[in-house]
Design a protein around this motif. Structure first.
Motif, short mmCIF file in Angstrom:
data_model
loop_
_atom_site.label_atom_id
_atom_site.label_comp_id
_atom_site.label_asym_id
_atom_site.label_seq_id
_atom_site.Cartn_x
_atom_site.Cartn_y
_atom_site.Cartn_z
N ASP A 242 0.84 -1.19 0.00
CA ASP A 242 0.00 0.00 0.00
C ASP A 242 0.88 1.24 0.00
OD1 ASP A 242 -1.87 2.16 1.31
OD2 ASP A 242 -3.18 0.49 0.75
N ASP A 243 0.36 2.29 -0.61
CA ASP A 243 1.12 3.55 -0.66
C ASP A 243 1.27 4.19 0.71
OD1 ASP A 243 1.40 3.25 -3.36
OD2 ASP A 243 -0.34 4.50 -3.87
N SER A 244 0.43 3.76 1.67
CA SER A 244 0.44 4.40 3.00
C SER A 244 1.60 3.92 3.87
CB SER A 244 -0.88 4.14 3.72
OG SER A 244 -1.06 2.76 3.94
N PHE A 245 2.32 2.87 3.43
CA PHE A 245 3.48 2.42 4.20
C PHE A 245 4.57 1.92 3.24
CE2 PHE A 245 0.31 -1.05 4.20
CZ PHE A 245 1.01 -2.06 3.56
N ALA A 246 5.79 1.95 3.74
CA ALA A 246 6.93 1.50 2.92
C ALA A 246 7.04 -0.02 2.98
CB ALA A 246 8.21 2.15 3.45
#
Length: 479
Positions: free
Chosen positions: A134-138
């Motif tokens: 997800d773009d919300s976490f690396a």
């Protein structure tokens, strides 16, 4: 350019809908909070011991019988070793050389013709976890809920010769899994997915070409597109004088292309060895027979019977056969031998399907019985009521039940076949429609339909339409 033939083999992975996982008591359910359905066993903690879920074996044997397989009464489980972040044990418990079921076959229809595909094997295994991006976490996170979810893998022989055959095969497998109640087959949830093996060869040759394998194709339409793309890619390579490499490829459905993942040799790469923590699987003959006797007539057999015995189209036969309630109603109606099978089929696929879709009710939740449906159709076939009047009777019956003759009489739905009445009706309509009569005489044949329609309107739909048309035609010729 030479004439090439596509050769396809499919590996279908189906999640089984048991209540618990294959080797532990964790709940087997989709969509639960991340990492909440895990325990030391499915997490692969040191010192834990798996225990085989007996229901998984029963379900696999059920599918084995459905696909005409030999059931291996004595078999074992094996460790399939590979490293991947979603596989906590670094091995998957599967079956290598002795599967639970093998040497079967599946018959199904493609464009009205019977096609037979060999089934190499059906084995049980556990699923791996799921990587989350997800773009919300690396980076990536791992959800272990799916670790230990029970699977069967159904491996076909390379007997499929087109993308259309592949799609029909997959749809038949899916309908059988649902029919015998061992998988919900929700592709959007990953309950059923497939790996697609494709090669090409010159038509007329017996030797197989070099194959590639596309992993985890997540829809049947994607399988069709993937097969067509991969066959075209391989033919272009051969025509250009290049070699096709045996490899594993990833299908990107959005781009409509496959991409190389890794070269693929043989299953020995996995270093299979017998699972030391699980006992040999032994199933007695009585249990195997009991499971076999529990299987109903399957949808592929029904489709063949409906097309052969009742002359339905393959499409109509499939729509009825793949729904257990509709096929039960169709069979019960035909057993009564009162009306034409095609008319029964039309009513089930039109009015009954519409009612079910609009109300969300099952047929069994309504007042409709095979006897009542056949009685309505018989009244229409014998011209006692019109088709539109039949729909009125049907809606009354399906919602409230009752006596068909009483409904027809109470609502004044009986069709009038009296020739004197119809002749007078036609004369009346002719007197008010001279233009249409002249149009017909001048070659405008659609005027006939208009005049028949006016007669039916004047009779409030009660005149027998066949006699009306016959009378209108005869009187027009006499003008």
């Amino acid at each position: 350019m030479k004439d090439y033939e596509i050769v396809v083999g499919l590996e279908v992975h189906a999640e089984l809908n048991t209540e618990s996982k294959i080797f532990c008591d964790c709940k087997n359910a989709f969509g639960l909070e991340v990492n909440t359905q895990v325990c030391p066993v499915c997490m692969g903690m040191p010192g834990t011991l798996p225990t085989l879920n007996e229901k998984v074996v029963e379900y696999a044997i059920k599918m084995g019988h459905a696909l005409n397989c030999n059931i291996n009464r004595i078999c074992k489980q094996d460790r399939k070793n590979y490293f991947y972040p979603d596989l906590p044990k670094a091995y998957q418990i599967s079956q290598a050389d002795v599967p639970l079921c093998e040497n079967g076959k599946l018959e199904f229809m493609v464009d009205g013709e019977i096609k037979t595909v060999g089934i190499t094997r059906i084995h049980i295994e556990e699923d791996a976890g799921k990587l989350l991006h997800d773009d919300s976490f690396a980076g990536s996170l791992v959800d272990m809920n799916r670790c230990g979810v029970p699977l069967i893998e159904i491996v076909s022989e390379p007997d499929i010769r087109s993308s259309a055959e592949a799609k029909a095969y997959l749809e038949t497998i899916k309908s059988i899994l649902q029919y015998i109640g061992i998988s919900d087959c929700k592709m959007q949830e990953g309950s059923i997915r497939c790996d697609v093996n494709v090669s090409v060869r010159e038509k007329g040759t017996s030797e197989f070409g070099t194959r590639s394998e596309m992993k985890n194709v997540n829809s049947f339409s994607a399988a069709v597109r993937g097969i067509e793309y991969e066959a075209k890619r391989q033919i272009e390579l051969i025509e250009a004088g290049e070699k096709v490499i045996q490899e594993t490829r990833r299908w990107d459905d959005a781009k409509g292309m496959s991409f190389s993942m890794r070269s693929k040799e043989d299953a020995q790469d996995y270093r299979y060895f017998p699972e030391p923590d699980l006992l040999t699987i032994v199933v007695d003959e009585e249990k195997i027979s009991e499971i076999k006797n529990s299987i109903p007539e399957l949808p592929n057999a029904k489709i063949k019977r409906y097309v052969t015995d009742f002359k339905l189209t393959q499409i109509d036969a499939t729509l009825i056969a793949e729904d257990m309630e509709k096929s039960a109603l169709f069979d019960a109606c035909n057993t009564l031998n009162i009306c034409k099978p095609k008319n029964i089929s039309n009513w089930i696929l039109a009015d009954i399907s519409k009612f079910v879709n609009e109300t969300g009710k099952n047929i069994s939740e309504t007042k409709l019985t095979p006897e009542l449906l056949c009685a309505i159709i018989e009244k229409i076939e014998k011209n006692v009521i019109s088709n539109s009047a039949g729909k009125t009777v049907f809606m009354e019956i399906i919602e409230n039940g009752g006596n068909i003759d009483e409904i027809i009489e109470k609502r004044g739905l009986a069709q009038n076949s009296d020739t004197d009445f119809i002749e007078n009706l036609v004369k009346e309509v002719f007197a008010n429609n001279e233009k249409s009569i002249n149009d017909y005489k001048n070659g405008k044949t659609n005027a006939l339909g208009y005049l028949v329609g006016q007669c039916m309107k004047a009779s409030k739909g009660k005149a027998n339409p066949g006699i009306v048309k016959e009378t209108v035609t005869k009187m027009l010729e006499a003008e």
